[in-house]
Design a protein around this motif. Structure first.
Motif, PDB file in Angstrom:
ATOM      1  N   GLU A 287       0.831  -1.205   0.000  1.00  0.00           N
ATOM      2  CA  GLU A 287       0.000   0.000   0.000  1.00  0.00           C
ATOM      3  C   GLU A 287       0.863   1.252   0.000  1.00  0.00           C
ATOM      4  O   GLU A 287       0.612   2.182  -0.762  1.00  0.00           O
ATOM      5  N   LEU A 288       1.904   1.279   0.844  1.00  0.00           N
ATOM      6  CA  LEU A 288       2.775   2.452   0.893  1.00  0.00           C
ATOM      7  C   LEU A 288       3.497   2.637  -0.433  1.00  0.00           C
ATOM      8  O   LEU A 288       3.579   3.751  -0.947  1.00  0.00           O
ATOM      9  N   ALA A 289       4.005   1.554  -1.004  1.00  0.00           N
ATOM     10  CA  ALA A 289       4.710   1.644  -2.288  1.00  0.00           C
ATOM     11  C   ALA A 289       3.798   2.224  -3.360  1.00  0.00           C
ATOM     12  O   ALA A 289       4.208   3.114  -4.126  1.00  0.00           O
ATOM     13  N   ALA A 290       2.566   1.741  -3.423  1.00  0.00           N
ATOM     14  CA  ALA A 290       1.623   2.238  -4.428  1.00  0.00           C
ATOM     15  C   ALA A 290       1.307   3.714  -4.216  1.00  0.00           C
ATOM     16  O   ALA A 290       1.272   4.492  -5.176  1.00  0.00           O
ATOM     17  N   ARG A 291       1.105   4.108  -2.969  1.00  0.00           N
ATOM     18  CA  ARG A 291       0.747   5.497  -2.682  1.00  0.00           C
ATOM     19  C   ARG A 291       1.921   6.454  -2.873  1.00  0.00           C
ATOM     20  O   ARG A 291       1.724   7.616  -3.238  1.00  0.00           O
ATOM     21  N   VAL A 292       3.153   5.962  -2.646  1.00  0.00           N
ATOM     22  CA  VAL A 292       4.344   6.797  -2.825  1.00  0.00           C
ATOM     23  C   VAL A 292       4.768   6.831  -4.289  1.00  0.00           C
ATOM     24  O   VAL A 292       5.325   7.811  -4.762  1.00  0.00           O
ATOM     25  N   GLY A 293       4.496   5.748  -5.009  1.00  0.00           N
ATOM     26  CA  GLY A 293       4.867   5.681  -6.421  1.00  0.00           C
ATOM     27  C   GLY A 293       6.236   5.070  -6.646  1.00  0.00           C
ATOM     28  O   GLY A 293       6.934   5.450  -7.584  1.00  0.00           O
ATOM     29  N   ILE A 294       6.648   4.138  -5.776  1.00  0.00           N
ATOM     30  CA  ILE A 294       7.894   3.415  -5.982  1.00  0.00           C
ATOM     31  C   ILE A 294       7.598   1.914  -5.946  1.00  0.00           C
ATOM     32  O   ILE A 294       6.521   1.499  -5.501  1.00  0.00           O
ATOM     33  N   THR A 295       8.534   1.127  -6.400  1.00  0.00           N
ATOM     34  CA  THR A 295       8.312  -0.315  -6.446  1.00  0.00           C
ATOM     35  C   THR A 295       8.382  -0.924  -5.050  1.00  0.00           C
ATOM     36  O   THR A 295       9.016  -0.374  -4.151  1.00  0.00           O
ATOM     37  N   ASN A 296       7.732  -2.071  -4.914  1.00  0.00           N
ATOM     38  CA  ASN A 296       7.800  -2.805  -3.649  1.00  0.00           C
ATOM     39  C   ASN A 296       9.245  -3.145  -3.300  1.00  0.00           C
ATOM     40  O   ASN A 296       9.633  -3.096  -2.136  1.00  0.00           O
ATOM     41  N   VAL A 297      10.042  -3.511  -4.310  1.00  0.00           N
ATOM     42  CA  VAL A 297      11.443  -3.881  -4.078  1.00  0.00           C
ATOM     43  C   VAL A 297      12.227  -2.696  -3.531  1.00  0.00           C
ATOM     44  O   VAL A 297      12.965  -2.834  -2.546  1.00  0.00           O
ATOM     45  N   ASN A 298      12.070  -1.526  -4.131  1.00  0.00           N
ATOM     46  CA  ASN A 298      12.789  -0.347  -3.652  1.00  0.00           C
ATOM     47  C   ASN A 298      12.354   0.036  -2.240  1.00  0.00           C
ATOM     48  O   ASN A 298      13.184   0.378  -1.393  1.00  0.00           O
ATOM     49  N   LEU A 299      11.060  -0.042  -1.969  1.00  0.00           N
ATOM     50  CA  LEU A 299      10.578   0.285  -0.634  1.00  0.00           C
ATOM     51  C   LEU A 299      11.063  -0.756   0.375  1.00  0.00           C
ATOM     52  O   LEU A 299      11.460  -0.412   1.488  1.00  0.00           O
ATOM     53  N   SER A 300      11.086  -2.016  -0.018  1.00  0.00           N
ATOM     54  CA  SER A 300      11.591  -3.067   0.863  1.00  0.00           C
ATOM     55  C   SER A 300      13.063  -2.838   1.191  1.00  0.00           C
ATOM     56  O   SER A 300      13.489  -3.007   2.337  1.00  0.00           O
ATOM     57  N   ASN A 301      13.842  -2.442   0.189  1.00  0.00           N
ATOM     58  CA  ASN A 301      15.257  -2.140   0.423  1.00  0.00           C
ATOM     59  C   ASN A 301      15.417  -0.973   1.388  1.00  0.00           C
ATOM     60  O   ASN A 301      16.303  -0.995   2.246  1.00  0.00           O
ATOM     61  N   LEU A 302      14.569   0.027   1.269  1.00  0.00           N
ATOM     62  CA  LEU A 302      14.592   1.148   2.215  1.00  0.00           C
ATOM     63  C   LEU A 302      14.245   0.660   3.619  1.00  0.00           C
ATOM     64  O   LEU A 302      14.925   0.991   4.588  1.00  0.00           O
ATOM     65  N   LYS A 303      13.196  -0.115   3.707  1.00  0.00           N
ATOM     66  CA  LYS A 303      12.701  -0.593   4.998  1.00  0.00           C
ATOM     67  C   LYS A 303      13.734  -1.445   5.727  1.00  0.00           C
ATOM     68  O   LYS A 303      13.853  -1.370   6.951  1.00  0.00           O
ATOM     69  N   THR A 304      14.494  -2.233   4.985  1.00  0.00           N
ATOM     70  CA  THR A 304      15.470  -3.132   5.603  1.00  0.00           C
ATOM     71  C   THR A 304      16.854  -2.508   5.721  1.00  0.00           C
ATOM     72  O   THR A 304      17.776  -3.151   6.212  1.00  0.00           O
ATOM     73  N   GLY A 305      17.004  -1.263   5.283  1.00  0.00           N
ATOM     74  CA  GLY A 305      18.283  -0.572   5.428  1.00  0.00           C
ATOM     75  C   GLY A 305      19.339  -0.988   4.429  1.00  0.00           C
ATOM     76  O   GLY A 305      20.529  -0.800   4.672  1.00  0.00           O
ATOM     77  N   LYS A 306      18.929  -1.527   3.302  1.00  0.00           N
ATOM     78  CA  LYS A 306      19.877  -1.990   2.289  1.00  0.00           C
ATOM     79  C   LYS A 306      20.269  -0.891   1.303  1.00  0.00           C
ATOM     80  O   LYS A 306      20.877  -1.182   0.294  1.00  0.00           O
TER      81      LYS A 306
END
Length: 74
Positions: free
Chosen positions: A20-39
């Motif tokens: 939901e956050l990825a869709a609302r922000v306009g970035i991919t799930n993968v990019n948001l996941s990388n942000l979330k995990t500190g990668k």
């Protein structure tokens, strides 16, 4: 020095899923996941702005500075 991302904590507080956050922000799930995990080593201000807008938070809610032990005890 380390900057710790606390995106997972803020998302949990807002009961918002990664998808939901990825869709609302306009970035991919993968990019948001990388942000979330500190990668990631950097974040664009436009992305940070969009995340803060969707989550109704401040950048300081998402980022935490943790000094190295060397810096704490010179």
């Amino acid at each position: 020095m380390a900057i710790i991302l606390r995106l997972d904590r803020v998302m949990a507080d807002r009961k918002m899923s990664l998808g939901e956050l990825a869709a609302r922000v306009g970035i991919t799930n993968v990019n948001l996941s990388n942000l979330k995990t500190g990668k990631v080593k950097a974040i664009r201000f436009s992305t940070l702005n969009a995340i803060c807008g969707v989550l109704h938070c401040q950048p300081g809610d998402l980022l935490e500075f943790v000094p190295d032990e060397e810096e704490e005890h010179p």
